[in-house]
Design a protein around this motif. Structure first.
Motif, PDB file in Angstrom:
ATOM      1  N   GLY A 111      -2.477   6.432  -3.090  1.00 53.55           N
ATOM      2  CA  GLY A 111      -3.765   5.988  -2.551  1.00 53.55           C
ATOM      3  C   GLY A 111      -4.866   7.024  -2.724  1.00 53.55           C
ATOM      4  N   GLN A 112      -5.685   7.167  -1.684  1.00 56.37           N
ATOM      5  CA  GLN A 112      -6.835   8.083  -1.771  1.00 56.37           C
ATOM      6  C   GLN A 112      -6.424   9.544  -1.959  1.00 56.37           C
ATOM      7  N   LEU A 113      -5.148   9.856  -1.651  1.00 54.83           N
ATOM      8  CA  LEU A 113      -4.717  11.245  -1.825  1.00 54.83           C
ATOM      9  C   LEU A 113      -4.886  11.694  -3.276  1.00 54.83           C
ATOM     10  N   ARG A 149      -0.380  -5.371  -7.660  1.00 51.85           N
ATOM     11  CA  ARG A 149      -1.466  -5.713  -6.752  1.00 51.85           C
ATOM     12  C   ARG A 149      -1.156  -7.017  -6.027  1.00 51.85           C
ATOM     13  N   ALA A 150      -1.241  -6.965  -4.705  1.00 50.64           N
ATOM     14  CA  ALA A 150      -1.067  -8.188  -3.915  1.00 50.64           C
ATOM     15  C   ALA A 150      -2.369  -8.973  -3.963  1.00 50.64           C
ATOM     16  N   VAL A 151      -2.293 -10.273  -4.181  1.00 52.79           N
ATOM     17  CA  VAL A 151      -3.507 -11.092  -4.239  1.00 52.79           C
ATOM     18  C   VAL A 151      -3.556 -12.148  -3.144  1.00 52.79           C
ATOM     19  N   GLU A 183      -0.822  -0.720  -5.738  1.00 56.86           N
ATOM     20  CA  GLU A 183      -1.573  -0.701  -6.978  1.00 56.86           C
ATOM     21  C   GLU A 183      -1.535   0.709  -7.559  1.00 56.86           C
ATOM     22  N   ARG A 184      -1.638   1.701  -6.668  1.00 58.92           N
ATOM     23  CA  ARG A 184      -1.651   3.092  -7.108  1.00 58.92           C
ATOM     24  C   ARG A 184      -0.955   3.928  -6.034  1.00 58.92           C
ATOM     25  N   MET A 185       0.283   4.353  -6.315  1.00 60.08           N
ATOM     26  CA  MET A 185       1.020   5.162  -5.341  1.00 60.08           C
ATOM     27  C   MET A 185       0.201   6.393  -4.951  1.00 60.08           C
ATOM     28  N   GLY A 188      -3.627   2.150   9.224  1.00 60.03           N
ATOM     29  CA  GLY A 188      -4.437   3.055   8.392  1.00 60.03           C
ATOM     30  C   GLY A 188      -5.861   2.572   8.170  1.00 60.03           C
ATOM     31  N   ASP A 189      -6.454   3.063   7.079  1.00 61.78           N
ATOM     32  CA  ASP A 189      -7.880   2.867   6.805  1.00 61.78           C
ATOM     33  C   ASP A 189      -8.303   1.403   6.662  1.00 61.78           C
ATOM     34  N   CYS A 190      -7.372   0.490   6.386  1.00 65.58           N
ATOM     35  CA  CYS A 190      -7.752  -0.928   6.218  1.00 65.58           C
ATOM     36  C   CYS A 190      -7.897  -1.626   7.566  1.00 65.58           C
ATOM     37  N   GLN A 203      -8.384   9.090   8.682  1.00 62.64           N
ATOM     38  CA  GLN A 203      -7.846  10.397   8.293  1.00 62.64           C
ATOM     39  C   GLN A 203      -6.381  10.262   7.899  1.00 62.64           C
ATOM     40  N   ILE A 204      -5.866  11.238   7.163  1.00 60.68           N
ATOM     41  CA  ILE A 204      -4.481  11.167   6.686  1.00 60.68           C
ATOM     42  C   ILE A 204      -3.495  11.182   7.851  1.00 60.68           C
ATOM     43  N   VAL A 205      -3.688  12.132   8.772  1.00 61.02           N
ATOM     44  CA  VAL A 205      -2.723  12.247   9.868  1.00 61.02           C
ATOM     45  C   VAL A 205      -2.743  10.991  10.735  1.00 61.02           C
ATOM     46  N   GLY A 231       0.831  -1.203   0.000  1.00 62.13           N
ATOM     47  CA  GLY A 231       0.000   0.000   0.000  1.00 62.13           C
ATOM     48  C   GLY A 231       0.862   1.248   0.000  1.00 62.13           C
ATOM     49  N   GLY A 232       0.509   2.194  -0.857  1.00 62.99           N
ATOM     50  CA  GLY A 232       1.329   3.407  -1.031  1.00 62.99           C
ATOM     51  C   GLY A 232       0.589   4.679  -0.682  1.00 62.99           C
ATOM     52  N   GLY A 233      -0.346   4.592   0.287  1.00 59.68           N
ATOM     53  CA  GLY A 233      -1.005   5.787   0.799  1.00 59.68           C
ATOM     54  C   GLY A 233      -0.182   6.359   1.948  1.00 59.68           C
ATOM     55  N   GLU A 262      -7.082  20.460   4.417  1.00 62.58           N
ATOM     56  CA  GLU A 262      -6.906  21.602   5.314  1.00 62.58           C
ATOM     57  C   GLU A 262      -6.843  21.180   6.764  1.00 62.58           C
ATOM     58  N   ASN A 263      -6.634  19.863   6.988  1.00 65.22           N
ATOM     59  CA  ASN A 263      -6.579  19.392   8.374  1.00 65.22           C
ATOM     60  C   ASN A 263      -5.329  18.570   8.647  1.00 65.22           C
ATOM     61  N   TYR A 264      -4.302  18.737   7.819  1.00 66.79           N
ATOM     62  CA  TYR A 264      -3.042  18.051   8.088  1.00 66.79           C
ATOM     63  C   TYR A 264      -2.167  19.035   8.838  1.00 66.79           C
TER      64      TYR A 264
HETATM   65  P1  FAD Z   1      -5.089   4.736   1.123  1.00 68.85           P
HETATM   66  O1  FAD Z   1      -4.806   6.176   0.961  1.00 68.85           O
HETATM   67  O2  FAD Z   1      -6.417   4.212   0.783  1.00 68.85           O
HETATM   68  O3  FAD Z   1      -3.965   3.919   0.367  1.00 68.85           O
HETATM   69  C1  FAD Z   1      -4.075   2.534   0.138  1.00 68.85           C
HETATM   70  C2  FAD Z   1      -2.952   2.058  -0.754  1.00 68.85           C
HETATM   71  O4  FAD Z   1      -3.000   0.639  -0.873  1.00 68.85           O
HETATM   72  C3  FAD Z   1      -3.000   2.570  -2.190  1.00 68.85           C
HETATM   73  O5  FAD Z   1      -1.699   2.807  -2.647  1.00 68.85           O
HETATM   74  C4  FAD Z   1      -3.650   1.409  -2.942  1.00 68.85           C
HETATM   75  O6  FAD Z   1      -3.341   1.411  -4.331  1.00 68.85           O
HETATM   76  C5  FAD Z   1      -2.982   0.252  -2.252  1.00 68.85           C
HETATM   77  N1  FAD Z   1      -3.642  -1.049  -2.355  1.00 68.85           N
HETATM   78  C6  FAD Z   1      -4.909  -1.396  -2.039  1.00 68.85           C
HETATM   79  N2  FAD Z   1      -5.110  -2.711  -2.227  1.00 68.85           N
HETATM   80  C7  FAD Z   1      -3.926  -3.211  -2.677  1.00 68.85           C
HETATM   81  C8  FAD Z   1      -3.468  -4.519  -3.052  1.00 68.85           C
HETATM   82  N3  FAD Z   1      -4.253  -5.601  -2.972  1.00 68.85           N
HETATM   83  N4  FAD Z   1      -2.190  -4.641  -3.487  1.00 68.85           N
HETATM   84  C9  FAD Z   1      -1.365  -3.573  -3.539  1.00 68.85           C
HETATM   85  N5  FAD Z   1      -1.741  -2.328  -3.196  1.00 68.85           N
HETATM   86  C10 FAD Z   1      -3.005  -2.153  -2.768  1.00 68.85           C
HETATM   87  N6  FAD Z   1      -8.352  12.668   5.069  1.00 68.85           N
HETATM   88  C11 FAD Z   1      -7.906  13.761   5.720  1.00 68.85           C
HETATM   89  O7  FAD Z   1      -7.246  13.640   6.746  1.00 68.85           O
HETATM   90  N7  FAD Z   1      -8.163  15.013   5.221  1.00 68.85           N
HETATM   91  C12 FAD Z   1      -8.855  15.222   4.072  1.00 68.85           C
HETATM   92  O8  FAD Z   1      -9.075  16.366   3.658  1.00 68.85           O
HETATM   93  C13 FAD Z   1      -9.329  14.075   3.370  1.00 68.85           C
HETATM   94  N8  FAD Z   1     -10.057  14.219   2.239  1.00 68.85           N
HETATM   95  C14 FAD Z   1     -10.437  13.104   1.564  1.00 68.85           C
HETATM   96  C15 FAD Z   1     -11.121  13.269   0.354  1.00 68.85           C
HETATM   97  C16 FAD Z   1     -11.492  12.181  -0.399  1.00 68.85           C
HETATM   98  C17 FAD Z   1     -12.205  12.394  -1.707  1.00 68.85           C
HETATM   99  C18 FAD Z   1     -11.184  10.863   0.063  1.00 68.85           C
HETATM  100  C19 FAD Z   1     -11.548   9.659  -0.754  1.00 68.85           C
HETATM  101  C20 FAD Z   1     -10.534  10.695   1.277  1.00 68.85           C
HETATM  102  C21 FAD Z   1     -10.155  11.805   2.042  1.00 68.85           C
HETATM  103  N9  FAD Z   1      -9.498  11.676   3.263  1.00 68.85           N
HETATM  104  C22 FAD Z   1      -9.046  12.793   3.915  1.00 68.85           C
HETATM  105  C23 FAD Z   1      -9.208  10.350   3.842  1.00 68.85           C
HETATM  106  C24 FAD Z   1      -7.742   9.957   3.598  1.00 68.85           C
HETATM  107  O9  FAD Z   1      -7.462  10.089   2.219  1.00 68.85           O
HETATM  108  C25 FAD Z   1      -7.487   8.541   4.077  1.00 68.85           C
HETATM  109  O10 FAD Z   1      -7.797   8.437   5.455  1.00 68.85           O
HETATM  110  C26 FAD Z   1      -6.022   8.123   3.887  1.00 68.85           C
HETATM  111  O11 FAD Z   1      -5.620   8.250   2.543  1.00 68.85           O
HETATM  112  C27 FAD Z   1      -5.813   6.679   4.338  1.00 68.85           C
HETATM  113  O12 FAD Z   1      -4.505   6.300   4.087  1.00 68.85           O
HETATM  114  P2  FAD Z   1      -4.080   4.797   3.930  1.00 68.85           P
HETATM  115  O13 FAD Z   1      -2.616   4.823   3.635  1.00 68.85           O
HETATM  116  O14 FAD Z   1      -4.562   4.014   5.077  1.00 68.85           O
HETATM  117  O15 FAD Z   1      -4.888   4.227   2.665  1.00 68.85           O
END
Ligand code: FAD
Length: 310
Positions: free
Chosen positions: A36-38, A78-80, A32-34, A276-278, A285-287, A8-10, A45-47
């Protein structure tokens, strides 16, 4: 093999990679996508320490930070399947969609989550232009405006209560004939003067003027008649789905599919951490994801120095 492999690259995965690489251990990160949700986020505006930044900019900065410490980055992978170690201290396998299997002494899972969409016309078109998913993130953008919240579960009702303190009016729409949120939340919601609740409402269309959202169309399921609401913002709260389908049966997930972790980011498998989110961590949240990633990497490092290599 890697000492630590991040999936995961979020923000969670990137923070974990930086913390691991700074310990001088062999660190890899595949995604899968460097970013992530960013990648889908406009204003942030909350980091802390960033009055305003943009998602793609923060994603690029996180990636540059990881590259600086020579993390081996593998994009578009993608990890499977996760292949647990045969014994503690043994190598963990990560099978990719390409068929390749990577080996690592420890793994951090940070595959994030995705918001469930309404799948109605106008939703995608007006994303970030009135259609929003996160009240903590985007609530203040609708100060003094009219908004709707879609979904009467706990998240929807919490969002409506949260927004009611900022916006002019909130209409909460629920598909079923009653709200599913906890009674205490429903009582709080109903005590607010600027909230109305519509049940048996099936959202059918997001209305816009080409630039921004101007309304919402729904069907009153009792009478079958189409209805319209004039408003500026729509918060969709019908579920956040963790990207953990590929892990089912391998380690402990909760009933929402979130990876069960303890306070240090341990999962139910030795040598496998998550952040994180999983995960079951509250508040997506990002922070928080970045902090959890740092924590998981430190726990993984602790595991590596304490566990003899098998
Ligand atoms: P993600 O950002 O979801 O990253 C997951 C990573 O895992 C990605 O790189 C993805 O490609 C990869 N991945 C998934 N499955 C696989 C697999 N099987 N194999 C390989 N790679 C895989 N939060 C804030 O704090 N402030 C904001 O203003 C804010 N605005 C947002 C606006 C939107 C539209 C969205 C959708 C979210 C927002 N968030 C915001 C939430 C924030 O983006 C997430 O909480 C944060 O990105 C979570 O980080 P993460 O690294 O856990 O996961």
């Amino acid at each position: 093999p890697f000492d630590l492999l991040n999936i995961g690259g979020g923000p969670a995965g990137m923070a974990a990679a930086v913390y691991a690489a700074r310990k001088g251990i062999r660190t890899g990160l595949l995604a899968e996508r460097m970013g992530g949700q960013l990648n889908d986020t406009l204003g942030i505006e909350n980091y802390p320490a960033q009055l305003h930044t943009e998602g793609p900019k923060l994603a690029a900065e996180l990636e540059a930070h990881a590259r600086h410490y020579e993390v081996q980055l593998m994009n578009l992978q993608r990890a499977v399947r996760l292949l647990p170690a045969a014994q503690p201290g043994g190598l963990i396998g990560v099978e990719l969609a390409s068929g390749a299997v990577l080996k690592a002494r420890s793994v951090v899972l940070s595959t994030g989550a995705r918001w469930r969409n309404m799948n109605v016309p106008g939703e995608t078109e007006y994303k970030n232009r009135g259609v929003a998913y996160c009240p903590h993130c985007d609530g203040p953008l609708f100060k003094g405006k009219r908004t709707a919240v879609i979904g009467g579960g706990n998240s929807g009702v919490e969002a409506a209560i949260d927004l009611a303190g900022i916006v002019q009016h909130v209409t909460l729409l629920e598909f079923a004939d009653e709200l599913r949120a906890d009674a205490v939340l429903q009582a709080k919601l109903r005590s607010l003067p600027n909230v109305s609740v519509i049940t048996q409402a099936q959202t059918t269309e997001v209305l816009g003027d080409g630039a921004r959202v101007v309304g919402l169309r729904y069907t009153d399921r009792r009478s079958g008649t189409p209805q319209e609401l004039a408003l500026e913002g729509i918060f969709v709260q019908i579920g956040l789905v963790p990207n953990t389908e590929w892990l089912k049966g391998t380690l402990e997930l909760n009933r929402f599919g979130e990876i069960a972790i303890d306070a240090k980011g341990h999962t139910s498998l030795p040598g496998v951490f998550a952040a994180g989110d999983c995960t079951t961590v509250p508040y997506k949240q990002i922070v928080i994801a970045a902090g959890e990633g740092a924590k998981a990497a430190l726990s993984a490092f602790d595991y590596l120095i304490r566990t003899p290599q098998a």
